[in-house]
Design an enzyme around this catalytic site. Structure first.
Site, PDB file in Angstrom:
ATOM      1  N   ASP A 173      -4.817  -6.792   6.199  1.00  0.00           N
ATOM      2  CA  ASP A 173      -6.040  -6.083   5.834  1.00  0.00           C
ATOM      3  C   ASP A 173      -7.145  -7.099   5.560  1.00  0.00           C
ATOM      4  OD1 ASP A 173      -7.835  -4.198   4.988  1.00  0.00           O
ATOM      5  OD2 ASP A 173      -6.773  -3.650   3.152  1.00  0.00           O
ATOM      6  N   LYS A 195       3.876 -15.322   2.355  1.00  0.00           N
ATOM      7  CA  LYS A 195       3.740 -16.069   1.099  1.00  0.00           C
ATOM      8  C   LYS A 195       5.165 -16.375   0.634  1.00  0.00           C
ATOM      9  CE  LYS A 195       1.169 -17.667  -2.295  1.00  0.00           C
ATOM     10  NZ  LYS A 195       0.306 -18.858  -2.128  1.00  0.00           N
ATOM     11  N   TYR A 203       0.817  -1.216   0.000  1.00  0.00           N
ATOM     12  CA  TYR A 203       0.000   0.000   0.000  1.00  0.00           C
ATOM     13  C   TYR A 203       0.853   1.270   0.000  1.00  0.00           C
ATOM     14  CZ  TYR A 203      -3.824  -3.179   1.273  1.00  0.00           C
ATOM     15  OH  TYR A 203      -4.740  -4.203   1.288  1.00  0.00           O
ATOM     16  N   ASP A 211      -2.595 -18.170   2.121  1.00  0.00           N
ATOM     17  CA  ASP A 211      -3.782 -18.844   1.575  1.00  0.00           C
ATOM     18  C   ASP A 211      -4.275 -19.914   2.544  1.00  0.00           C
ATOM     19  OD1 ASP A 211      -1.288 -19.826   0.917  1.00  0.00           O
ATOM     20  OD2 ASP A 211      -1.844 -20.627  -1.033  1.00  0.00           O
ATOM     21  N   ASP A 255     -10.334  -8.587   8.386  1.00  0.00           N
ATOM     22  CA  ASP A 255     -11.763  -8.488   8.063  1.00  0.00           C
ATOM     23  C   ASP A 255     -12.416  -9.866   8.110  1.00  0.00           C
ATOM     24  OD1 ASP A 255     -11.753  -5.790   7.769  1.00  0.00           O
ATOM     25  OD2 ASP A 255     -12.733  -5.797   5.806  1.00  0.00           O
TER      26      ASP A 255
END
Ligand code: NAD
Length: 366
Positions: A251, A195, A146, A227, A255
């Site tokens: 992020d 990852k 980001y 994942d 959620d």
């Protein structure tokens, strides 16, 4: 002890829910012998109305002069409020982004806790939920994808967009230390999510986390690919204590984790820098649809204040007392409208209360 708390009540339901968190802090103060002094700080739409900008230099200075900042929420109805006709850098959210940057808040903490009494709101099957779950997502907040360089360009007549995911070892080390420190205050387990089978930044992440882990022999740790973590959160959320991860993965996973707990009105959050300072706020927004009605759920803000007691002021006993009072109030059957039983569920022993009454009940239980 004496603590200086900066208070950003903000917009919409912000002032209503922050008033209850202050009430609870004052109650903790009188029970445990502390004094919380408050400095009101303008930010968001209310600051735009008063000063023309969402965050003034004076407001930043007041936040920096505080031991910690407690926030309600900012912003209005994004379709109808005149604040959203302004340029993006003058809108309410710009104030929060600027404040996070000014205060160097690189570590975002979001607990996901399932209350026994609110199990029906959890979308997972009963056998998966079991005795419930209690995890903390620790997300890096100021680096990664980001914040990396980005561009959209024409290459051989084709539009190509590029974002960059960059992490330095220093950025990783400081968030990893925070993650292990938090685990020491909890069940002493860290799951570091990356990852590393694909990304260089993740391989560096893994290496630095291992170095930091060596300094915390009491904390069990494991690595998990993002994942797999996304799957495990809905397959067996009980396995997690602290999930430590970078900005974008955090992020998405935070959620996902909050969704499995049920109500937005219950979810606290904290953003910390490398001192004891932190900004504490509910995960939800300013809820303009219910603002001024006295029905908003103040529990997320009250639990955010409990996080402030624990992480900025090292008042663990006091934080425990607030969290226990919230559990007690739910057990006694008190609910704000957003966590009332759904159609078909029993309402026996359940009493609907407003925002201020919920704050009062929590104080009574402290
Ligand atoms: P929202 O979280 O404000 O509201 C979504 C739904 O959840 C609404 O139905 C609302 O009534 C309900 N809700 C939220 N908090 C609640 C509470 N404590 N008790 C009971 N119900 C609650 O999200 P939105 O409607 O998308 O956004 C409204 C405004 O809030 C926008 O301006 C948005 O930019 C802003 N916002 C601010 C923050 C922040 O201050 N950090 C975070 C998210 C959104």
């Amino acid at each position: 002890m004496d603590f200086q708390v900066g208070v950003i009540a903000g917009d919409g339901i912000g002032p209503e829910i922050v008033a209850e968190a202050r009430k609870v802090l004052d109650c903790v103060g009188s029970k445990f012998g502390h004094v919380f002094r408050y400095t009101e700080i303008l930010m968001g739409g209310c600051s735009i109305d008063a000063t023309g900008v969402p965050l003034t230099d004076e407001a930043i200075a007041a936040a920096k002069a505080s031991d910690a900042v407690l926030m309600g929420s900012i912003g209005g109805n994004t379709s109808t409020s005149p604040w959203y006709k302004l340029a993006p850098e003058l809108r309410p959210e710009a104030g929060l982004l600027k404040l996070r940057k000014e205060l160097n808040l690189f570590a975002n903490l979001r607990p996901a806790y399932l209350y026994e009494e609110l199990k029906a709101a959890c979308p997972l099957r009963e056998d998966i939920i079991g005795e419930g779950f209690d995890m903390m997502i620790m997300r890096e907040l100021t680096g990664g994808l980001y914040f990396g360089a980005r561009k959209t360009e024409q290459v051989d007549g084709v539009t190509v967009a590029t974002d960059t995911l960059t992490y330095s070892e220093n950025e990783i080390r400081r968030i990893a230390k925070r993650g292990f420190d938090i685990a020491m205050k909890r069940r002493k387990k860290v799951t570091s999510v990356d990852k590393a089978n694909v990304l260089d930044s993740s391989r560096l992440w893994r290496k630095i986390v291992e170095e930091v882990a060596a300094d915390y022999p009491q904390v069990a740790y494991e690595h998990m690919l993002v994942d797999n973590c996304a799957m495990q959160l809905v397959k067996d959320p009980k396995q997690f204590d602290v999930i430590l991860t970078e900005n974008m993965f955090g992020d998405i996973l935070s959620d996902e984790a909050s969704m499995v707990t049920g109500s937005i009105g219950m979810l606290a959050s904290a953003s910390l820098n490398d001192t004891k300072f932190g900004l504490y706020e509910p995960s939800g927004g300013s809820a303009p649809d219910i603002a001024g009605k006295g029905i908003a759920n103040p529990i997320a803000t009250i639990l955010s204040a409990a996080m402030m007691l624990r992480y900025s002021f090292d008042l663990d006993k006091e934080a425990d007392a607030v969290e226990a009072a919230v559990r007690a109030v739910l057990k006694q059957g008190f609910r704000t409208i957003d966590i009332m039983p759904q159609a078909g569920e029993t309402r026996d022993g359940i009493v609907q209360v407003g925002t201020a009454q919920m704050g009062d009940k929590i104080c009574e239980n402290i």
